[in-house]
Write a protein that holds these residues in place. Structure first.
Motif, PDB file in Angstrom:
ATOM      1  N   HIS A  17      -5.244   6.737   3.103  1.00 53.50           N
ATOM      2  CA  HIS A  17      -5.035   5.399   3.653  1.00 53.50           C
ATOM      3  C   HIS A  17      -3.548   5.039   3.728  1.00 53.50           C
ATOM      4  CE1 HIS A  17      -4.778   0.961   2.276  1.00 53.50           C
ATOM      5  NE2 HIS A  17      -4.689   0.987   3.586  1.00 53.50           N
ATOM      6  N   TYR A  18      -2.814   5.210   2.633  1.00 54.03           N
ATOM      7  CA  TYR A  18      -1.410   4.800   2.605  1.00 54.03           C
ATOM      8  C   TYR A  18      -0.537   5.669   3.502  1.00 54.03           C
ATOM      9  CZ  TYR A  18      -2.622   1.695  -1.231  1.00 54.03           C
ATOM     10  OH  TYR A  18      -3.185   0.691  -1.983  1.00 54.03           O
ATOM     11  N   VAL A  19      -0.897   6.942   3.615  1.00 49.11           N
ATOM     12  CA  VAL A  19      -0.149   7.835   4.498  1.00 49.11           C
ATOM     13  C   VAL A  19      -0.317   7.388   5.952  1.00 49.11           C
ATOM     14  CG1 VAL A  19       0.093  10.206   5.321  1.00 49.11           C
ATOM     15  CG2 VAL A  19      -0.396   9.773   2.906  1.00 49.11           C
ATOM     16  N   LYS A  20      -1.553   7.097   6.334  1.00 54.38           N
ATOM     17  CA  LYS A  20      -1.827   6.649   7.703  1.00 54.38           C
ATOM     18  C   LYS A  20      -1.142   5.312   7.988  1.00 54.38           C
ATOM     19  CE  LYS A  20      -6.324   7.450   7.071  1.00 54.38           C
ATOM     20  NZ  LYS A  20      -7.780   7.581   7.304  1.00 54.38           N
ATOM     21  N   ARG A  21      -1.225   4.407   7.029  1.00 54.65           N
ATOM     22  CA  ARG A  21      -0.582   3.099   7.197  1.00 54.65           C
ATOM     23  C   ARG A  21       0.919   3.283   7.412  1.00 54.65           C
ATOM     24  NH1 ARG A  21      -0.376  -1.094   2.292  1.00 54.65           N
ATOM     25  NH2 ARG A  21      -2.539  -1.573   2.789  1.00 54.65           N
ATOM     26  N   GLY A  22       1.537   4.129   6.602  1.00 57.78           N
ATOM     27  CA  GLY A  22       2.973   4.358   6.707  1.00 57.78           C
ATOM     28  C   GLY A  22       3.371   4.940   8.048  1.00 57.78           C
ATOM     29  N   GLU A  23       2.607   5.925   8.511  1.00 59.95           N
ATOM     30  CA  GLU A  23       2.929   6.545   9.811  1.00 59.95           C
ATOM     31  C   GLU A  23       2.721   5.560  10.967  1.00 59.95           C
ATOM     32  OE1 GLU A  23       1.893  10.379  10.963  1.00 59.95           O
ATOM     33  OE2 GLU A  23       2.262  11.319   9.009  1.00 59.95           O
ATOM     34  N   LEU A  24       1.695   4.708  10.831  1.00 59.56           N
ATOM     35  CA  LEU A  24       1.455   3.734  11.899  1.00 59.56           C
ATOM     36  C   LEU A  24       2.586   2.709  11.949  1.00 59.56           C
ATOM     37  CD1 LEU A  24      -0.452   2.747  14.120  1.00 59.56           C
ATOM     38  CD2 LEU A  24      -1.572   1.298  12.420  1.00 59.56           C
ATOM     39  N   LEU A  25       3.002   2.207  10.801  1.00 63.51           N
ATOM     40  CA  LEU A  25       4.098   1.238  10.768  1.00 63.51           C
ATOM     41  C   LEU A  25       5.398   1.862  11.266  1.00 63.51           C
ATOM     42  CD1 LEU A  25       3.394  -0.676   7.431  1.00 63.51           C
ATOM     43  CD2 LEU A  25       3.014  -1.464   9.768  1.00 63.51           C
ATOM     44  N   ASP A  26       5.602   3.145  10.954  1.00 65.11           N
ATOM     45  CA  ASP A  26       6.787   3.844  11.446  1.00 65.11           C
ATOM     46  C   ASP A  26       6.754   3.915  12.975  1.00 65.11           C
ATOM     47  OD1 ASP A  26       9.193   5.595  10.855  1.00 65.11           O
ATOM     48  OD2 ASP A  26       7.977   6.989  12.013  1.00 65.11           O
ATOM     49  N   PHE A  27       5.582   4.183  13.530  1.00 65.67           N
ATOM     50  CA  PHE A  27       5.409   4.229  14.988  1.00 65.67           C
ATOM     51  C   PHE A  27       5.699   2.859  15.611  1.00 65.67           C
ATOM     52  CE2 PHE A  27       2.339   3.285  18.440  1.00 65.67           C
ATOM     53  CZ  PHE A  27       2.830   4.145  19.420  1.00 65.67           C
ATOM     54  N   VAL A  28       5.165   1.802  14.977  1.00 67.54           N
ATOM     55  CA  VAL A  28       5.362   0.442  15.488  1.00 67.54           C
ATOM     56  C   VAL A  28       6.844   0.049  15.427  1.00 67.54           C
ATOM     57  CG1 VAL A  28       4.902  -1.999  15.021  1.00 67.54           C
ATOM     58  CG2 VAL A  28       3.027  -0.356  15.002  1.00 67.54           C
TER      59      VAL A  28
END
Length: 290
Positions: free
Chosen positions: A230-241
């Motif tokens: 969960h936290y890995v996906k959240r981090g990558e998504l926020l990085d993309f945004v």
């Protein structure tokens, strides 16, 4: 220090003196720095406006009475120890899609409503009569699926929404004839039919922004299928945004975070783009969700 580190230090400061030091550092990096802060002390309790009407749901990301703007004016108040704050003007609106628009049309044309539809109409009509309905999401939906319904039907829906707004704002009990909404419907119709206009450009940008975000969300689900990531996906998504999309889509980000945790509220929404489908169906599902 970089922006991110200074902001972390600012938000975790234990004293006004510490806050002031890091705030000044931020404005040294960028004199026009601005940051929006949400009050999250109660966690998800702040997520307001969730109303269920069977198949229909109205939701809002946050209690916007608990939103704060941190900018140069805030810094000046910190320096002078002025705790009065200042007002930030906020607005509310109901964004509707085809499903809600069709319920409104049934009501205006005095067709029979089921219990869920009746409750939805009462909610929009009486609980928040001054909160306007925004039809841009509906127009956007029709623009990318044009031809799925007859022109006459779409025009009737637009006219019905116009009449419904009159009923709400003027607190009318009797429903005016749908023809009284033709003028507004004609304006909206021209937006729908225009080519290469500013209005259409805005709709296109919004569509492809959401589409890009959903593609990234599904890609991350494929790359990290376990909810333990969960936290890995959240981090990558926020990085993309932050570094590629440059747009914060609050509601979509919240649902993405719920999906990454395998929460039912989100898995039901994203089932049109299930990662176990073939790629063609996933893309079709994402476009439909967008």
């Amino acid at each position: 220090m970089e922006y991110e580190e200074i902001i972390k230090q600012l938000l975790s400061s234990k004293s006004r003196e510490e806050e002031l030091i890091y705030a000044i550092e931020l404005f040294k990096l960028d004199n026009n720095f601005k940051m929006i802060l949400f009050e999250v002390s109660d966690g998800d309790i702040n997520r307001i406006g969730i109303e269920n009407f069977g198949l229909f749901k109205i939701n809002g990301l946050n209690d916007y009475g608990k939103v704060y703007l941190f900018d140069k004016r805030t810094l000046k108040k910190m320096i002078t120890e002025d705790d009065s704050g200042y007002q930030v003007i906020l607005g509310n609106e109901f964004n509707i899609d085809l499903n809600i628009a069709q319920v409104i049309t049934k009501f205006i044309n005095e067709r029979a409503l089921d219990d869920d539809e009746e409750n939805l109409i009462k909610y929009l009509r009486y609980k928040y009569p001054k909160v306007p309905i925004n039809i841009m999401s509906f127009l956007q939906e029709q623009r990318f699926h044009f031809g799925n319904g007859s022109n006459k039907k779409i025009f009737e829906i637009l006219a019905s929404i116009s009449v419904f707004e009159t009923v709400r704002h003027e607190n009318l009990e009797a429903i005016p004839n749908v023809e009284t909404g033709f003028s507004h419907a004609d304006t909206w119709w021209r937006i729908l039919m225009e080519k290469n206009s500013y209005s259409q450009e805005i709709l296109d940008i919004k569509y492809y922004t959401i589409y890009s975000l959903l593609l990234k969300i599904i890609f991350l689900q494929m790359k990290f299928p376990s909810s333990s990531d969960h936290y890995v996906k959240r981090g990558e998504l926020l990085d993309f945004v932050n570094n590629q999309l440059f747009v914060y889509l609050e509601n979509e980000l919240w649902f993405a975070d719920q999906l990454f945790q395998n929460k039912k509220i989100a898995t039901k929404i994203f089932n049109k783009a299930n990662i176990h489908m073939n790629y063609a169906k996933i893309i079709k599902g994402i476009k439909n969700m967008t």
